[in-house]
Design an enzyme around this catalytic site. Structure first.
Site, PDB file in Angstrom:
ATOM      1  N   LYS A 199       0.854  -1.184   0.000  1.00 34.13           N
ATOM      2  CA  LYS A 199       0.000   0.000   0.000  1.00 34.13           C
ATOM      3  C   LYS A 199       0.888   1.232   0.000  1.00 34.13           C
ATOM      4  O   LYS A 199       1.758   1.383   0.860  1.00 34.13           O
ATOM      5  CB  LYS A 199      -0.897  -0.019   1.234  1.00 34.13           C
ATOM      6  CG  LYS A 199      -1.787   1.188   1.364  1.00 34.13           C
ATOM      7  CD  LYS A 199      -2.797   0.980   2.474  1.00 34.13           C
ATOM      8  CE  LYS A 199      -3.619   2.229   2.698  1.00 34.13           C
ATOM      9  NZ  LYS A 199      -4.586   2.040   3.787  1.00 34.13           N
ATOM     10  N   ARG A 209     -10.582  10.469   2.402  1.00 35.36           N
ATOM     11  CA  ARG A 209     -10.446  11.185   3.676  1.00 35.36           C
ATOM     12  C   ARG A 209     -11.725  11.953   3.994  1.00 35.36           C
ATOM     13  O   ARG A 209     -12.126  12.060   5.141  1.00 35.36           O
ATOM     14  CB  ARG A 209      -9.229  12.122   3.633  1.00 35.36           C
ATOM     15  CG  ARG A 209      -7.910  11.413   3.272  1.00 35.36           C
ATOM     16  CD  ARG A 209      -7.169  10.880   4.473  1.00 35.36           C
ATOM     17  NE  ARG A 209      -6.178   9.882   4.097  1.00 35.36           N
ATOM     18  CZ  ARG A 209      -4.902  10.127   3.759  1.00 35.36           C
ATOM     19  NH1 ARG A 209      -4.446  11.378   3.772  1.00 35.36           N
ATOM     20  NH2 ARG A 209      -4.098   9.150   3.448  1.00 35.36           N
ATOM     21  N   LYS A 251      -2.423  -1.495  -3.692  1.00 37.90           N
ATOM     22  CA  LYS A 251      -3.276  -0.315  -3.586  1.00 37.90           C
ATOM     23  C   LYS A 251      -2.433   0.938  -3.635  1.00 37.90           C
ATOM     24  O   LYS A 251      -1.429   0.996  -2.917  1.00 37.90           O
ATOM     25  CB  LYS A 251      -4.008  -0.401  -2.248  1.00 37.90           C
ATOM     26  CG  LYS A 251      -4.862   0.754  -1.914  1.00 37.90           C
ATOM     27  CD  LYS A 251      -5.466   0.544  -0.569  1.00 37.90           C
ATOM     28  CE  LYS A 251      -6.231   1.785  -0.185  1.00 37.90           C
ATOM     29  NZ  LYS A 251      -6.741   1.701   1.156  1.00 37.90           N
ATOM     30  N   SER A 277     -10.367   5.799  -4.120  1.00 39.11           N
ATOM     31  CA  SER A 277     -11.315   6.904  -4.259  1.00 39.11           C
ATOM     32  C   SER A 277     -10.921   7.899  -5.348  1.00 39.11           C
ATOM     33  O   SER A 277     -11.750   8.279  -6.172  1.00 39.11           O
ATOM     34  CB  SER A 277     -11.453   7.611  -2.906  1.00 39.11           C
ATOM     35  OG  SER A 277     -10.187   8.033  -2.415  1.00 39.11           O
ATOM     36  N   TYR A 316     -15.314   1.417  -6.471  1.00 39.36           N
ATOM     37  CA  TYR A 316     -16.577   2.093  -6.201  1.00 39.36           C
ATOM     38  C   TYR A 316     -17.522   1.988  -7.401  1.00 39.36           C
ATOM     39  O   TYR A 316     -18.690   2.346  -7.304  1.00 39.36           O
ATOM     40  CB  TYR A 316     -16.315   3.555  -5.814  1.00 39.36           C
ATOM     41  CG  TYR A 316     -15.425   3.641  -4.586  1.00 39.36           C
ATOM     42  CD1 TYR A 316     -15.956   3.504  -3.307  1.00 39.36           C
ATOM     43  CD2 TYR A 316     -14.034   3.796  -4.709  1.00 39.36           C
ATOM     44  CE1 TYR A 316     -15.141   3.535  -2.185  1.00 39.36           C
ATOM     45  CE2 TYR A 316     -13.207   3.826  -3.594  1.00 39.36           C
ATOM     46  CZ  TYR A 316     -13.769   3.694  -2.338  1.00 39.36           C
ATOM     47  OH  TYR A 316     -12.959   3.701  -1.229  1.00 39.36           O
TER      48      TYR A 316
HETATM   49  C1  PBG Z   1      -7.046   2.979   5.697  1.00 35.46           C
HETATM   50  C2  PBG Z   1      -7.554   3.014   4.317  1.00 35.46           C
HETATM   51  C3  PBG Z   1      -7.474   4.074   3.411  1.00 35.46           C
HETATM   52  C4  PBG Z   1      -8.107   3.645   2.258  1.00 35.46           C
HETATM   53  C5  PBG Z   1      -8.583   2.366   2.486  1.00 35.46           C
HETATM   54  N1  PBG Z   1      -8.208   1.985   3.767  1.00 35.46           N
HETATM   55  C6  PBG Z   1      -6.950   5.435   3.585  1.00 35.46           C
HETATM   56  C7  PBG Z   1      -5.520   5.682   3.790  1.00 35.46           C
HETATM   57  O1  PBG Z   1      -4.690   4.774   3.808  1.00 35.46           O
HETATM   58  O2  PBG Z   1      -5.196   6.856   3.948  1.00 35.46           O
HETATM   59  C8  PBG Z   1      -8.257   4.462   1.013  1.00 35.46           C
HETATM   60  C9  PBG Z   1      -9.272   3.956   0.071  1.00 35.46           C
HETATM   61  C10 PBG Z   1      -9.617   4.907  -0.997  1.00 35.46           C
HETATM   62  O3  PBG Z   1      -8.989   5.956  -1.199  1.00 35.46           O
HETATM   63  O4  PBG Z   1     -10.584   4.591  -1.703  1.00 35.46           O
HETATM   64  N2  PBG Z   1      -8.043   2.552   6.593  1.00 35.46           N
END
Ligand code: PBG
Length: 326
Positions: A199, A209, A251, A277, A316
């Site tokens: 990630k 966020r 991711k 997202s 999504y």
């Molecule tokens: C952390 C988490 C995040 C996302 C999924 N799990 C945010 C981050 O790491 O800042 C992001 C998913 C997205 O942007 O669709 N719980």
């Protein structure tokens, strides 16, 4: 030297011919829908930076989840958004059996049974008042091992609430091994771990966020990876597999397709990719402006992620795409 007799276009002559030779399939079962459920709201709340995506109430979540399952999606990934007043330094609202994510999991487990794969985001950031994915030490740094203790509690709470799969997404070292041991000790040997193995610290999480009303100031660069590091990504993936991950995830997806490919090559377990997202919002925004054909662009992005090697994709677009594919 030319070879006039060699003509790849012969295999593109008709839709039936193209279907026959298609190398990559995209089916609704390949798509997992991430969903948000918020505490203390009476109506679903739109997320401005993610047109078409909402924070659900418990009731609207149940209806939308049933709809997604009817559309044939492969699974659901649930995120909880607690009340602001319920956030604390340890993210206790995530562990609380009466916390929003856990009650919503129980709702869906009851409604849907084994008709879908119910997954939960196993992370603290939605629940902490500082917005980090872990517990902080006395100097304000994310404390790896103290965080893993909380992750085990989170994962057990989610499994108790009916999750088939827990998804540790905090990038702590050893989180998969700790959670596996904790689940087994709690009688949940049958609950699977989808490890967010690789990630990256990404600008494409921006709209998320807003979606979870994150309290984060600063960044996650001490635990999420730098964008340029492919070798390190493979190391993270191999470690999570060694620790007992049942599935591994990369991711974001679209800017990291080489990592998806690398994961597919080294992994003996299924590989997922998360179209996050910001990736969704870019396509949705361009489509809303008439700059790209939304369904075509979304499906092309998903085929590309599958072609790179993902067995399934968190997106999504899952329900819409399932409809477009029908
Ligand atoms: C952390 C988490 C995040 C996302 C999924 N799990 C945010 C981050 O790491 O800042 C992001 C998913 C997205 O942007 O669709 N719980």
């Amino acid at each position: 030297m030319s070879h006039p007799s060699i003509r790849p276009r012969r295999l593109r002559t008709t839709p039936a011919m193209r279907r026959l030779v298609a190398e990559t399939s995209l089916e609704p079962r390949h798509l997992v829908l991430p969903m948000f459920v918020a505490d203390g709201i009476d109506e679903p709340r739109e997320i401005a930076s993610m047109p078409g995506v909402v924070q659900h109430t418990r009731e609207s979540l149940r209806a939308a989840a049933a709809e997604a399952v009817a559309a044939g999606v492969g699974g659901l990934m649930l995120f909880g958004v607690p009340r602001e007043a319920d956030k604390d330094p340890l993210g206790s609202a995530g562990v609380d059996p009466d916390g929003i994510l856990n009650v919503a999991l129980r709702d869906l487990a009851k409604d849907l049974g084994d008709s879908t794969v119910l997954m939960a985001d196993t992370c603290l950031d939605e629940f902490t008042d500082h917005g980090h994915c872990g517990v902080l030490d006395d100097r304000g740094r994310v404390d790896n091992d103290a965080t893993n203790v909380q992750y085990v509690k989170l994962a057990v709470a989610q499994a108790n609430s009916g999750a088939h799969v827990v998804g540790p997404s905090g990038m702590m070292d050893g989180q998969v091994a700790a959670i596996r041991e904790g689940l087994d000790a709690a009688g949940h040997a049958g609950v699977a771990i989808l490890a967010y193995a690789s990630k990256f610290a990404s600008a494409f999480y921006g709209p998320f966020r807003e979606a979870v009303a994150s309290s984060l100031t600063g960044d996650r660069r001490t635990y999420q990876q730098d964008a340029g590091n492919a070798r390190e990504a493979v190391r993270e993936i191999e470690l999570d597999i060694a620790e007992g991950a049942d599935m591994v995830m990369v991711k974001p997806a679209m800017s990291y397709l080489d990592i998806v490919r690398a994961a597919a090559e080294v992994s003996p377990v299924p590989v997922a990719a998360y179209q996050v997202s910001g990736e969704y919002s870019m396509i949705a925004a361009a489509a809303a402006n008439g700059w790209v054909d939304g369904p075509a662009a979304a499906l092309e992005s998903l085929v590309g992620i599958r072609r790179a090697g993902a067995d399934f994709v968190l997106t999504y677009f899952a329900v819409q795409a399932a409809t477009w594919l029908a």
